[in-house]
Design a protein around this motif. Sequence first.
Motif, PDB file in Angstrom:
ATOM      1  N   VAL A 247     -10.818 -10.696  -5.229  1.00  0.00           N
ATOM      2  CA  VAL A 247     -10.656 -10.504  -3.786  1.00  0.00           C
ATOM      3  C   VAL A 247      -9.294 -11.023  -3.335  1.00  0.00           C
ATOM      4  N   ALA A 248      -8.924 -12.211  -3.813  1.00  0.00           N
ATOM      5  CA  ALA A 248      -7.623 -12.783  -3.451  1.00  0.00           C
ATOM      6  C   ALA A 248      -6.477 -11.896  -3.934  1.00  0.00           C
ATOM      7  N   ALA A 249      -6.622 -11.378  -5.153  1.00  0.00           N
ATOM      8  CA  ALA A 249      -5.587 -10.497  -5.683  1.00  0.00           C
ATOM      9  C   ALA A 249      -5.506  -9.205  -4.887  1.00  0.00           C
ATOM     10  N   ALA A 250      -6.662  -8.637  -4.519  1.00  0.00           N
ATOM     11  CA  ALA A 250      -6.672  -7.391  -3.746  1.00  0.00           C
ATOM     12  C   ALA A 250      -6.035  -7.585  -2.383  1.00  0.00           C
ATOM     13  N   LEU A 251      -6.302  -8.723  -1.737  1.00  0.00           N
ATOM     14  CA  LEU A 251      -5.688  -8.998  -0.439  1.00  0.00           C
ATOM     15  C   LEU A 251      -4.167  -9.138  -0.567  1.00  0.00           C
ATOM     16  N   SER A 252      -3.728  -9.836  -1.610  1.00  0.00           N
ATOM     17  CA  SER A 252      -2.294 -10.051  -1.796  1.00  0.00           C
ATOM     18  C   SER A 252      -1.576  -8.757  -2.139  1.00  0.00           C
ATOM     19  N   VAL A 253      -2.146  -8.002  -3.077  1.00  0.00           N
ATOM     20  CA  VAL A 253      -1.528  -6.735  -3.463  1.00  0.00           C
ATOM     21  C   VAL A 253      -1.599  -5.742  -2.310  1.00  0.00           C
ATOM     22  N   GLY A 254      -2.741  -5.724  -1.600  1.00  0.00           N
ATOM     23  CA  GLY A 254      -2.896  -4.818  -0.474  1.00  0.00           C
ATOM     24  C   GLY A 254      -1.870  -5.057   0.610  1.00  0.00           C
ATOM     25  N   ARG A 255      -1.467  -6.296   0.784  1.00  0.00           N
ATOM     26  CA  ARG A 255      -0.442  -6.597   1.783  1.00  0.00           C
ATOM     27  C   ARG A 255       0.911  -6.044   1.363  1.00  0.00           C
ATOM     28  N   CYS A 256       1.160  -6.004   0.064  1.00  0.00           N
ATOM     29  CA  CYS A 256       2.467  -5.560  -0.431  1.00  0.00           C
ATOM     30  C   CYS A 256       2.575  -4.045  -0.561  1.00  0.00           C
ATOM     31  N   LEU A 257       1.449  -3.337  -0.599  1.00  0.00           N
ATOM     32  CA  LEU A 257       1.497  -1.892  -0.810  1.00  0.00           C
ATOM     33  C   LEU A 257       2.331  -1.152   0.232  1.00  0.00           C
ATOM     34  N   PRO A 258       2.210  -1.468   1.541  1.00  0.00           N
ATOM     35  CA  PRO A 258       3.041  -0.755   2.514  1.00  0.00           C
ATOM     36  C   PRO A 258       4.532  -1.032   2.349  1.00  0.00           C
ATOM     37  N   ILE A 259       4.882  -2.143   1.686  1.00  0.00           N
ATOM     38  CA  ILE A 259       6.289  -2.487   1.507  1.00  0.00           C
ATOM     39  C   ILE A 259       6.933  -1.593   0.455  1.00  0.00           C
ATOM     40  N   TRP A 260       6.166  -1.312  -0.611  1.00  0.00           N
ATOM     41  CA  TRP A 260       6.687  -0.475  -1.696  1.00  0.00           C
ATOM     42  C   TRP A 260       6.528   0.990  -1.316  1.00  0.00           C
ATOM     43  N   ARG A 261       7.620   1.676  -1.125  1.00  0.00           N
ATOM     44  CA  ARG A 261       7.576   3.048  -0.633  1.00  0.00           C
ATOM     45  C   ARG A 261       6.764   3.969  -1.537  1.00  0.00           C
ATOM     46  N   ARG A 262       6.898   3.782  -2.842  1.00  0.00           N
ATOM     47  CA  ARG A 262       6.187   4.655  -3.770  1.00  0.00           C
ATOM     48  C   ARG A 262       4.694   4.357  -3.833  1.00  0.00           C
ATOM     49  N   SER A 263       4.272   3.259  -3.233  1.00  0.00           N
ATOM     50  CA  SER A 263       2.858   2.883  -3.271  1.00  0.00           C
ATOM     51  C   SER A 263       2.162   3.061  -1.930  1.00  0.00           C
ATOM     52  N   ARG A 264       2.884   3.547  -0.933  1.00  0.00           N
ATOM     53  CA  ARG A 264       2.269   3.662   0.387  1.00  0.00           C
ATOM     54  C   ARG A 264       1.134   4.674   0.411  1.00  0.00           C
ATOM     55  N   TRP A 265       1.198   5.662  -0.488  1.00  0.00           N
ATOM     56  CA  TRP A 265       0.125   6.661  -0.520  1.00  0.00           C
ATOM     57  C   TRP A 265      -1.199   6.032  -0.927  1.00  0.00           C
ATOM     58  N   ILE A 266      -1.131   4.895  -1.638  1.00  0.00           N
ATOM     59  CA  ILE A 266      -2.367   4.223  -2.045  1.00  0.00           C
ATOM     60  C   ILE A 266      -3.125   3.723  -0.821  1.00  0.00           C
ATOM     61  N   VAL A 267      -2.386   3.284   0.211  1.00  0.00           N
ATOM     62  CA  VAL A 267      -3.035   2.806   1.429  1.00  0.00           C
ATOM     63  C   VAL A 267      -3.839   3.921   2.083  1.00  0.00           C
ATOM     64  N   LEU A 268      -3.408   5.170   1.913  1.00  0.00           N
ATOM     65  CA  LEU A 268      -4.149   6.291   2.482  1.00  0.00           C
ATOM     66  C   LEU A 268      -5.548   6.381   1.898  1.00  0.00           C
ATOM     67  N   ILE A 269      -5.706   5.930   0.654  1.00  0.00           N
ATOM     68  CA  ILE A 269      -7.041   5.910   0.051  1.00  0.00           C
ATOM     69  C   ILE A 269      -7.949   4.973   0.841  1.00  0.00           C
ATOM     70  N   GLY A 270      -7.363   3.878   1.371  1.00  0.00           N
ATOM     71  CA  GLY A 270      -8.150   2.960   2.185  1.00  0.00           C
ATOM     72  C   GLY A 270      -8.669   3.598   3.455  1.00  0.00           C
ATOM     73  N   LEU A 271      -7.954   4.595   3.973  1.00  0.00           N
ATOM     74  CA  LEU A 271      -8.402   5.293   5.170  1.00  0.00           C
ATOM     75  C   LEU A 271      -9.591   6.212   4.887  1.00  0.00           C
ATOM     76  N   THR A 272      -9.724   6.634   3.634  1.00  0.00           N
ATOM     77  CA  THR A 272     -10.789   7.577   3.269  1.00  0.00           C
ATOM     78  C   THR A 272     -11.791   6.940   2.310  1.00  0.00           C
ATOM     79  N   TRP A 273     -11.936   5.623   2.367  1.00  0.00           N
ATOM     80  CA  TRP A 273     -12.824   4.939   1.433  1.00  0.00           C
ATOM     81  C   TRP A 273     -14.281   5.381   1.602  1.00  0.00           C
ATOM     82  N   LYS A 274     -14.676   5.691   2.838  1.00  0.00           N
ATOM     83  CA  LYS A 274     -16.082   6.032   3.093  1.00  0.00           C
ATOM     84  C   LYS A 274     -16.491   7.330   2.398  1.00  0.00           C
TER      85      LYS A 274
END
Length: 361
Positions: A247-274
């Motif tokens: 959980v701690a790792a996911a929170l830390s990595v999740g915070r950094c995902l929007p910073i890395w341009r090539r990883s921002r698409w991963i955050v979109l998966i969070g929008l469609t998790w349901k």
Amino acid sequence: MVKEERIRGGLAISISAIVCAEVLQRISDAGFLQDGHMARLLKVLLYAAGTLGYPTAFFLLGVSTLAYLQRSRARLLKSLASTVLYPYLLWSILQMAVQWLVADYRDYPARQFELARLAWAPIGQFWFLYALFICQIVAFITVWPRPTTVRCALTVANRSLIVAMILASATVAIRSHWGIVTMTCWGLVFFLAGVLLASWPDRHESHASGVYVALAGAIAFGAAAFMGQRFGHHLDLYSLLTSFLGVAAALSVGRCLPIWRRSRWIVLIGLTWKPIYLMHVLATAVVWNALLAFGIGQPVVHFVLGSAVGLTLPIAIYVLAKRLRIASWAGFAETAAARSESVGSADKPAPRADKSAKSRV
């Protein structure tokens, strides 16, 4: 309060781990993970995904629930019916129907189609929604946050009660084998831990330090998962501690995902998790049966293709449902807790008319 970017990024990591765990568990049950270095690696990935996926989802939804309770307790109860109970019943019935039809078509033994059992015995992955509903009801009864203007949202007495419930739930989860009761207590540990964390203000970290923290957290969790795989159990004290590292790792990595341009698409998966969560079992089952029909039994192929389709096919169906304006009817709306940040932004005056709309799914 944990910022929305961490919640979105963490949910993306969580749902990805859930899909990977489903694929790997099916491969393991089929006996494809016996010998070889690749088989041992996939076993470690299975343990890591199992200890990371659902615990992180419970934790993040617990984080969001506190904000929702601060704004509207009545709205939380109302939303639970449409965002938790409705998808649980709808997709449980759909999945039971598909399994029953497939079993009848291929002459496999299948359970009797009983709707009443959904009240006490959830099927498959839908135990999560069942447990989540109970967790949010427990939070509704026991968590009484102070106004948003107060620095710490919970009183000392309320925090002490939550800690006591976490310890009690962890004890029951580790020492019992009571099916959905055990699994609900397991989820309640992380859900209430998320509520407890959300009661404290979020600390501001520089981007550079955040990357180092994310890297250290990922390494620590990976090492713990590598060691824990030898024990082969997901409901013990060691896996509990490993899940908190995840959980701690996911929170830390999740915070950094929007910073890395090539990883921002991963955050979109969070929008469609349901929708991914609701359909990933059926989606991965299609890939599994198709590969077996062509005589393909390599575990790596099953893992890569199954995980990819388990993530992308539900997203495609969700996009189509949005265009047809039937997403809410299909049960794809986010839980009330996950939408709490959007509700909060909508309540505040925004400099632009579309600011609150951008935060919604």
